[in-house]
Design a protein around this motif. Structure first.
Motif, mmCIF file in Angstrom:
data_model
loop_
_atom_site.group_PDB
_atom_site.id
_atom_site.type_symbol
_atom_site.label_atom_id
_atom_site.label_comp_id
_atom_site.label_asym_id
_atom_site.label_seq_id
_atom_site.Cartn_x
_atom_site.Cartn_y
_atom_site.Cartn_z
ATOM 1 N N GLU A 106 39.662 -17.967 27.647
ATOM 2 C CA GLU A 106 39.200 -19.282 27.748
ATOM 3 C C GLU A 106 40.303 -20.179 27.523
ATOM 4 N N LEU A 107 40.285 -20.998 28.432
ATOM 5 C CA LEU A 107 41.104 -22.281 28.407
ATOM 6 C C LEU A 107 40.429 -23.707 28.259
ATOM 7 N N ALA A 128 38.855 -8.429 38.408
ATOM 8 C CA ALA A 128 38.467 -8.211 37.198
ATOM 9 C C ALA A 128 38.992 -9.369 36.072
ATOM 10 N N ALA A 129 39.917 -10.201 36.843
ATOM 11 C CA ALA A 129 40.527 -11.353 35.932
ATOM 12 C C ALA A 129 39.272 -12.440 35.733
ATOM 13 N N ARG A 130 38.906 -13.151 34.531
ATOM 14 C CA ARG A 130 37.844 -14.106 34.413
ATOM 15 C C ARG A 130 38.431 -14.958 33.451
ATOM 16 N N VAL A 131 38.295 -16.386 34.037
ATOM 17 C CA VAL A 131 38.886 -17.660 33.209
ATOM 18 C C VAL A 131 37.639 -18.364 32.855
ATOM 19 N N THR A 185 45.439 -24.585 23.967
ATOM 20 C CA THR A 185 44.881 -24.487 25.303
ATOM 21 C C THR A 185 44.092 -23.072 25.535
ATOM 22 N N VAL A 186 45.003 -22.128 25.130
ATOM 23 C CA VAL A 186 44.243 -20.545 25.333
ATOM 24 C C VAL A 186 43.632 -20.573 23.965
ATOM 25 N N ALA A 187 42.110 -21.028 24.338
ATOM 26 C CA ALA A 187 41.414 -21.000 22.937
ATOM 27 C C ALA A 187 40.763 -19.812 22.722
ATOM 28 N N GLY A 188 40.733 -18.886 23.627
ATOM 29 C CA GLY A 188 39.960 -17.475 23.210
ATOM 30 C C GLY A 188 40.434 -16.265 24.107
ATOM 31 N N ILE A 189 40.079 -15.250 23.487
ATOM 32 C CA ILE A 189 40.557 -13.944 24.317
ATOM 33 C C ILE A 189 39.316 -12.970 24.042
ATOM 34 N N SER A 244 43.207 -20.219 17.652
ATOM 35 C CA SER A 244 42.467 -19.432 18.960
ATOM 36 C C SER A 244 41.590 -18.281 18.239
ATOM 37 N N GLU A 245 40.785 -17.893 19.151
ATOM 38 C CA GLU A 245 39.669 -16.700 18.853
ATOM 39 C C GLU A 245 39.756 -15.736 19.728
ATOM 40 N N VAL A 246 39.572 -14.425 18.646
ATOM 41 C CA VAL A 246 39.506 -13.326 19.404
ATOM 42 C C VAL A 246 38.285 -12.727 19.628
#
Length: 614
Positions: free
Chosen positions: A301-302, A337-340, A353-357, A399-401
């Motif tokens: 997540e960006l 299989a890459a999802r943004v 900016t990379v707010a979540g994985i 950020s969140e996982v």
């Protein structure tokens, strides 16, 4: 395991340190003498405050330069000790830390040191307190725990015992196995510290670079297993001298510290094996829930104010838009299989900016249970009707996982967005790795978070030269290599010129073809200087046709004994950029030799955009 922390580990006033330790869930604290001296509160007030917070006061420290001295100085030292013992009575502390002499000792005679410690024990007995003797790694005559143990044995006094400190033992390369020969009743206190493996004088190493367990390179699980087998069941305390920790928020540091001891308990239980510790063991140790490596990186997540520019960039790389989520202000872009997941920053929140994985795991509830036991705060997720349940936790940088069920198949939550627009170009396969820039106060905490919560393996850290200073980089990866994370430490004092945005790297099987297809859609890669290609031509025996393609497409190249690595970068958009990589053969690195060139190119791009001649 009874947990304790030295007040020297934390920033703030003594009261703020006590509150932080209590809030983080510690059982007790060590009082570092300068914290007491600087406090406006009386020893009795501090004792009562700690009791009200549910904390025991476990140790008063340090008392220095006592043994190995002449008769006149010994008398002065005994008077000084008596005053400190009286102070400990007022604080309600039963144990004092005595460091081996580094400055005033005239003799290394162990019989003399033991006789003097015996006299100190007689004084301690008058006050009902104990003395824990610790061998400093830089002690003038006593610099090993085995020497300290011999002196304590020769002193043969019930009030004289040992303090074992993992840093002083492991930094000198001493084998901790002999700890098991020490009677448990003579081990009065234990201090734990990790550290990066540095070639540095041990005093500077100790004073500035200690880390919490799990953040450095020491084998602390094995160390603790030797300790537990003695039957020791006293406090396990953290004594960490670290410039960063003493400037950071005390509660955040204390929570990170408590996480490190929970991780250490797990490592200790694993090192002990079954039965846990054998007949001598009295300390309780418990494993964390075992989690399987993630099956895939479900999404990244960006959050950025430059959503329109990122949409254009993703489209140029062949990603397909799915439209907005049916209930949330975010949109989905996919390629293979890459999802943004893309959205604007949430108001009122500080978010990277990379707010979540998102990770696909076998049992999300088990992954969450492990994270909770490591004191990772759970993230509530607002779910609309029919939304797939996801559970997640916060990392130190905010950020969140999130953990979701699934193995390889398209996750159900994708259906919460619209249908994809157009056909999949089929050239990007998955997320290869994430590169996360970390603020100075979160770097070590982030290493511990990903190492412990996600059970990632750490690689040796490296330093990379950038126009704004040296960038420290730490790579962590899952055992199956599905999840790879590089944490980069922003150089201190770099200010506004620090070009260390975060980035996502996507994997492809043909980076040259993808670069050409992207260029046909209007893509402009990060410009790589011609000097770089002259250098790799000299460094490697490389096919001239391949070299020409690399130059034309601004694709970078690396090679090791296992294979080759081809990759290109986008220009930064705000605080994020993208990378596309191709791994040939068994290459497992990240093109570290190329990083300085990439950092310089990004720096020059930004300066040119500001109207500065680069």
């Amino acid at each position: 395991m009874r947990t304790s922390i030295a007040t020297v580990c934390l920033s703030g006033t003594l009261d703020e340190k006590l509150v932080a330790a209590s809030t983080a869930g510690f059982d007790g604290v060590e009082i570092f003498e300068p914290d007491l001296i600087a406090s406006p509160h009386s020893p009795e007030d501090i004792r009562d405050r700690a009791s009200a917070l549910g904390l025991t006061l476990d140790l008063y420290q340090p008392f220095r330069d006592f043994e190995g001295v002449g008769p006149e100085l010994l008398e002065q030292n005994l008077r000084r000790a008596a005053a400190k013992f009286a102070l400990m009575n007022r604080l309600g502390i039963e144990t004092m830390l005595l460091c081996s002499n580094v400055a005033t000792a005239r003799s290394g005679d162990e019989q003399l040191a033991a006789a003097q410690l015996r006299q100190l024990g007689d004084v301690a007995a008058r006050f009902g307190v104990r003395v824990a003797y610790e061998a400093l790694a830089w002690g003038r005559f006593v610099d090993s725990y085995e020497a300290a143990a011999r002196i304590v044995r020769l002193a043969d006094h019930p009030r004289i015992g040992l303090c074992l400190d993992s840093f002083h033992i492991l930094s000198r390369g001493h084998n901790p196995e002999a700890i098991e020969t020490i009677p448990a009743e003579k081990i009065f206190f234990v201090q734990m510290a990790d550290a990066p493996l540095l070639s540095l004088d041990v005093l500077s190493w100790s004073r500035h670079h200690r880390l919490f367990p799990g953040e450095g390179g020491f084998d602390l699980g094995t160390f603790m297993a030797h300790l537990v087998r003695t039957g020791y069941d006293g406090p396990v305390s953290l004594e960490i001298f670290n410039d960063t920790f003493r400037q950071a928020d005390p509660l955040a540091t204390a929570i990170d510290a408590r996480r490190s001891l929970r991780w250490l308990e797990h490592e200790t239980a694993a090192a002990l094996g079954a039965p846990a510790g054998g007949r001598a063991a009295r300390m309780s140790t418990h494993n964390l829930p075992a989690v399987e490596p993630p099956a895939d990186v479900n999404y990244v997540e960006l959050r950025t104010g430059e959503v329109a520019e990122l949409r254009r960039l993703l489209a140029q790389l062949g990603f397909r838009p799915h439209g907005e989520h049916r209930t949330k202000p975010v949109e989905l872009w996919t390629h293979g299989a890459a999802r943004v997941v893309l959205g604007a920053p949430e108001s009122g929140r500080a978010q990277p900016t990379v707010a979540g994985i998102g990770l696909s795991v076998g049992d999300p509830s088990l992954a969450l249970r492990r994270a909770r036991q490591l004191f990772a705060p759970e993230v509530p997720r607002a779910e609309g009707e029919g939304d797939e349940p996801l559970v997640g936790v916060s990392a130190p940088d905010g950020s969140e996982v999130f953990f979701g069920a699934g193995r390889g198949a398209e996750p159900r939550w994708v259906g919460e967005f619209g249908a994809p627009d157009g056909d999949d170009a089929g050239m990007i396969e998955r997320v290869d790795h994430l590169n996360l820039a970390q603020p100075w106060q979160h770097f070590d905490a982030a290493v511990l978070f990903f190492h412990s919560v996600l059970d990632l393996r750490t690689e040796a850290s490296v330093e990379v030269a950038a126009p704004v200073g040296l960038v420290r980089s730490q790579v962590l990866h899952s055992p199956n290599e599905v999840l790879r994370i590089a944490l980069n430490l922003v150089p201190s004092g770099a200010g506004e010129d620090a070009i260390l945005p975060q980035h996502i790297a996507f994997a492809t099987s043909d980076v040259l073809e993808l670069a050409r297809a992207a260029r046909a859609r209007g893509f402009r890669p990060l410009d790589i200087p011609s000097n770089y290609y002259d250098d790799i031509e000299a460094r490697y025996q490389i096919d001239p046709a391949l070299l020409d393609d690399l130059r034309e497409l601004n694709v970078m190249y690396d090679r090791d004994e296992a294979g080759e690595f081809l990759h290109f970068y986008t220009h930064p958009i705000g605080t994020v950029f993208l990378e596309v990589v191709e791994r040939r053969g068994g290459y497992a690195g990240y093109g570290a030799l190329n990083a300085p060139v990439r950092l310089a190119a990004q720096y020059q791009h930004r300066r040119a955009g500001e109207g500065v001649l680069a």
